[in-house]
Design a protein around this motif. Structure first.
Motif, PDB file in Angstrom:
ATOM      1  N   CYS A   1       0.830  -1.211   0.000  1.00 29.48           N
ATOM      2  CA  CYS A   1       0.000   0.000   0.000  1.00 29.48           C
ATOM      3  C   CYS A   1       0.862   1.258   0.000  1.00 29.48           C
ATOM      4  N   TYR A   2       0.594   2.159  -0.917  1.00 25.39           N
ATOM      5  CA  TYR A   2       1.292   3.435  -0.944  1.00 25.39           C
ATOM      6  C   TYR A   2       0.409   4.481  -1.598  1.00 25.39           C
ATOM      7  N   ASP A   3       0.767   5.731  -1.400  1.00 21.17           N
ATOM      8  CA  ASP A   3       0.085   6.848  -2.041  1.00 21.17           C
ATOM      9  C   ASP A   3       1.120   7.941  -2.324  1.00 21.17           C
ATOM     10  N   LYS A   4       0.667   9.062  -2.799  1.00 21.13           N
ATOM     11  CA  LYS A   4       1.591  10.136  -3.168  1.00 21.13           C
ATOM     12  C   LYS A   4       2.400  10.607  -1.970  1.00 21.13           C
ATOM     13  N   THR A   5       1.767  10.691  -0.816  1.00 21.20           N
ATOM     14  CA  THR A   5       2.487  11.141   0.375  1.00 21.20           C
ATOM     15  C   THR A   5       3.649  10.212   0.693  1.00 21.20           C
ATOM     16  N   ALA A   6       3.411   8.905   0.640  1.00 17.53           N
ATOM     17  CA  ALA A   6       4.481   7.944   0.918  1.00 17.53           C
ATOM     18  C   ALA A   6       5.606   8.069  -0.096  1.00 17.53           C
ATOM     19  N   LEU A   7       5.255   8.222  -1.367  1.00 12.50           N
ATOM     20  CA  LEU A   7       6.280   8.373  -2.401  1.00 12.50           C
ATOM     21  C   LEU A   7       7.087   9.657  -2.198  1.00 12.50           C
ATOM     22  N   GLU A   8       6.435  10.702  -1.744  1.00 11.51           N
ATOM     23  CA  GLU A   8       7.140  11.956  -1.456  1.00 11.51           C
ATOM     24  C   GLU A   8       8.086  11.790  -0.275  1.00 11.51           C
ATOM     25  N   GLU A   9       7.609  11.153   0.783  1.00 15.87           N
ATOM     26  CA  GLU A   9       8.410  11.032   1.996  1.00 15.87           C
ATOM     27  C   GLU A   9       9.659  10.183   1.792  1.00 15.87           C
ATOM     28  N   LEU A  10       9.614   9.229   0.892  1.00 20.22           N
ATOM     29  CA  LEU A  10      10.756   8.343   0.671  1.00 20.22           C
ATOM     30  C   LEU A  10      11.661   8.805  -0.462  1.00 20.22           C
ATOM     31  N   SER A  11      11.305   9.878  -1.127  1.00 16.39           N
ATOM     32  CA  SER A  11      12.050  10.276  -2.319  1.00 16.39           C
ATOM     33  C   SER A  11      13.510  10.585  -2.006  1.00 16.39           C
ATOM     34  N   ALA A  12      13.790  11.136  -0.828  1.00 19.22           N
ATOM     35  CA  ALA A  12      15.165  11.508  -0.490  1.00 19.22           C
ATOM     36  C   ALA A  12      16.060  10.302  -0.232  1.00 19.22           C
ATOM     37  N   THR A  13      15.487   9.120  -0.041  1.00 23.25           N
ATOM     38  CA  THR A  13      16.299   7.938   0.245  1.00 23.25           C
ATOM     39  C   THR A  13      16.942   7.360  -1.009  1.00 23.25           C
ATOM     40  N   GLY A  14      16.401   7.677  -2.184  1.00 21.51           N
ATOM     41  CA  GLY A  14      16.957   7.155  -3.426  1.00 21.51           C
ATOM     42  C   GLY A  14      16.549   5.741  -3.771  1.00 21.51           C
ATOM     43  N   VAL A  15      15.586   5.169  -3.039  1.00 23.01           N
ATOM     44  CA  VAL A  15      15.180   3.792  -3.337  1.00 23.01           C
ATOM     45  C   VAL A  15      14.217   3.764  -4.521  1.00 23.01           C
ATOM     46  N   THR A  16      14.144   2.603  -5.148  1.00 19.49           N
ATOM     47  CA  THR A  16      13.091   2.286  -6.101  1.00 19.49           C
ATOM     48  C   THR A  16      12.092   1.393  -5.396  1.00 19.49           C
ATOM     49  N   ALA A  17      10.817   1.772  -5.406  1.00 19.17           N
ATOM     50  CA  ALA A  17       9.778   0.934  -4.815  1.00 19.17           C
ATOM     51  C   ALA A  17       9.468  -0.215  -5.774  1.00 19.17           C
ATOM     52  N   VAL A  18       9.435  -1.425  -5.254  1.00 18.09           N
ATOM     53  CA  VAL A  18       9.221  -2.609  -6.086  1.00 18.09           C
ATOM     54  C   VAL A  18       7.918  -3.278  -5.682  1.00 18.09           C
ATOM     55  N   GLN A  19       6.995  -3.352  -6.614  1.00 13.94           N
ATOM     56  CA  GLN A  19       5.733  -4.045  -6.428  1.00 13.94           C
ATOM     57  C   GLN A  19       5.825  -5.416  -7.112  1.00 13.94           C
ATOM     58  N   TRP A  20       4.823  -5.820  -7.853  1.00 16.09           N
ATOM     59  CA  TRP A  20       4.794  -7.127  -8.506  1.00 16.09           C
ATOM     60  C   TRP A  20       3.645  -7.152  -9.495  1.00 16.09           C
ATOM     61  N   ASP A  21       3.628  -8.162 -10.361  1.00 18.43           N
ATOM     62  CA  ASP A  21       2.492  -8.340 -11.259  1.00 18.43           C
ATOM     63  C   ASP A  21       1.896  -9.742 -11.148  1.00 18.43           C
ATOM     64  N   VAL A  22       2.509 -10.619 -10.351  1.00 20.11           N
ATOM     65  CA  VAL A  22       1.965 -11.961 -10.136  1.00 20.11           C
ATOM     66  C   VAL A  22       1.851 -12.208  -8.630  1.00 20.11           C
ATOM     67  N   VAL A  23       0.624 -12.412  -8.165  1.00 25.46           N
ATOM     68  CA  VAL A  23       0.373 -12.742  -6.767  1.00 25.46           C
ATOM     69  C   VAL A  23       0.301 -14.263  -6.641  1.00 25.46           C
ATOM     70  N   SER A  24       1.175 -14.832  -5.841  1.00 23.96           N
ATOM     71  CA  SER A  24       1.189 -16.296  -5.706  1.00 23.96           C
ATOM     72  C   SER A  24       0.006 -16.817  -4.911  1.00 23.96           C
ATOM     73  N   GLY A  25      -0.465 -16.028  -3.954  1.00 25.77           N
ATOM     74  CA  GLY A  25      -1.530 -16.504  -3.082  1.00 25.77           C
ATOM     75  C   GLY A  25      -1.052 -17.491  -2.041  1.00 25.77           C
ATOM     76  N   ASP A  26       0.262 -17.454  -1.712  1.00 26.06           N
ATOM     77  CA  ASP A  26       0.800 -18.449  -0.771  1.00 26.06           C
ATOM     78  C   ASP A  26       0.514 -18.122   0.687  1.00 26.06           C
ATOM     79  N   ALA A  27       0.112 -16.897   0.983  1.00 22.46           N
ATOM     80  CA  ALA A  27      -0.098 -16.520   2.380  1.00 22.46           C
ATOM     81  C   ALA A  27      -1.216 -17.336   3.013  1.00 22.46           C
ATOM     82  N   PHE A  28      -0.864 -18.086   4.028  1.00 19.59           N
ATOM     83  CA  PHE A  28      -1.791 -18.942   4.780  1.00 19.59           C
ATOM     84  C   PHE A  28      -2.491 -19.982   3.906  1.00 19.59           C
TER      85      PHE A  28
END
Length: 289
Positions: free
Chosen positions: A197-224
């Motif tokens: 979960c993220y929004d514009k505020t989160a992306l703004e707050e982390l911008s100074a760290t220089g990280v790339t946020a990594v999501q995904w396009d395939v959900v395995s469904g392995d949780a529980f």
């Protein structure tokens, strides 16, 4: 491929599962945090670790999958990623015997010679420093940041406690401090939002760290999940060239993941896929092999 501002919602099964497990409580006060993570490569790397350029207005860039080009003569690339989740307040559960690690899964990846990216929380690294160090020093793997606390960076994220705006960057940086203390060399400048979960505020707050946020396009469904075959089918049905598959390295929360990996890997190889780390897909997205 790059989403500037949106919230990942229905994709993250584990976020909901953790909420169901009752993850509550206030965020702990952070330790002194380092500055932005050093994106310098590991000694075995010959090039700078690839990251994406900032988005409009300098927002943290978001990566979901690599190019859909069909791969090379070596095969179609796909990245298996594993979230090593442990929230800041789950120490008592670990002390009572609940296992948030999964050594069998790591053994399976090694036996099958599968490169992988592990998104680790700082609290997980504190609880399992020997395992964090072993994974981090294995050239087959790369460790990336999944926050310290595994608390959400937005409101209304599957019931997870929320990191206040002013604590977002310190929470991310505290994870890198935990990795350093555990002896993890060269953690990657990649960040996966708790719950996705993220929004514009989160992306703004982390911008100074220089990280790339990594999501995904395939959900395995392995949780529980308890049906390994169903999870296997979901991964096989969803995989495409350049895919990022999200799975979990948490034995109590994802008990069938090792079995799934032992089924998915040979089948995807039979279909012409080759396994890569996220860094290779990000590099390809930047126009680099």
């Amino acid at each position: 491929m790059i989403t500037l501002v949106r919230r990942a919602t229905a994709l993250c099964v584990l976020g909901a599962a953790l909420a169901a497990c009752g993850t509550t409580g206030a965020e702990q006060a952070p330790r002194p945090a380092p500055s932005a993570p050093d994106p310098s490569p590991s000694p075995s790397s010959s090039a700078r670790t690839p990251t994406l350029a900032p988005g409009p207005a300098g927002l943290t860039p978001v990566f979901e999958h690599g190019p859909r080009t069909g791969g090379t003569k070596d095969g179609k690339p796909v990245a298996l990623t594993f979230d090593a989740d442990m929230t800041a307040d789950q120490g008592p559960r670990a002390a009572s015997g609940e296992r948030f690690d999964n050594p069998g899964l790591i053994t399976a990846l090694r036996e099958l010679k599968v490169p992988a990216t592990v998104f680790m929380t700082g609290r997980w690294a504190e609880e399992y420093p020997d395992e964090a160090r072993s994974i981090g020093r294995d050239p087959r793997f790369e460790i990336a940041n999944h926050s310290y606390s595994h608390y959400a960076y937005t409101d209304d994220c599957y019931g997870l406690p929320t990191v206040p705006k002013e604590r977002m960057r310190p929470d991310l940086e505290r994870a890198y401090t935990a990795f350093e203390k555990a002896g993890v060399p060269n953690p990657m400048p990649y960040f996966r939002f708790p719950g996705g979960c993220y929004d514009k505020t989160a992306l703004e707050e982390l911008s100074a760290t220089g990280v790339t946020a990594v999501q995904w396009d395939v959900v395995s469904g392995d949780a529980f999940a308890t049906d390994a075959d169903a999870v296997t089918r979901q991964v096989l049905d969803g995989a495409r060239p350049g895919s990022v598959v999200v799975m979990h390295c948490t034995r109590s929360a994802a008990p069938v993941t090792e079995e799934v990996v032992r089924s998915v890997v040979p089948e995807l190889r039979r279909r012409g896929y080759r396994f890569v780390k996220v860094s290779e897909l990000v590099g390809a997205a930047n126009g680099h092999a």
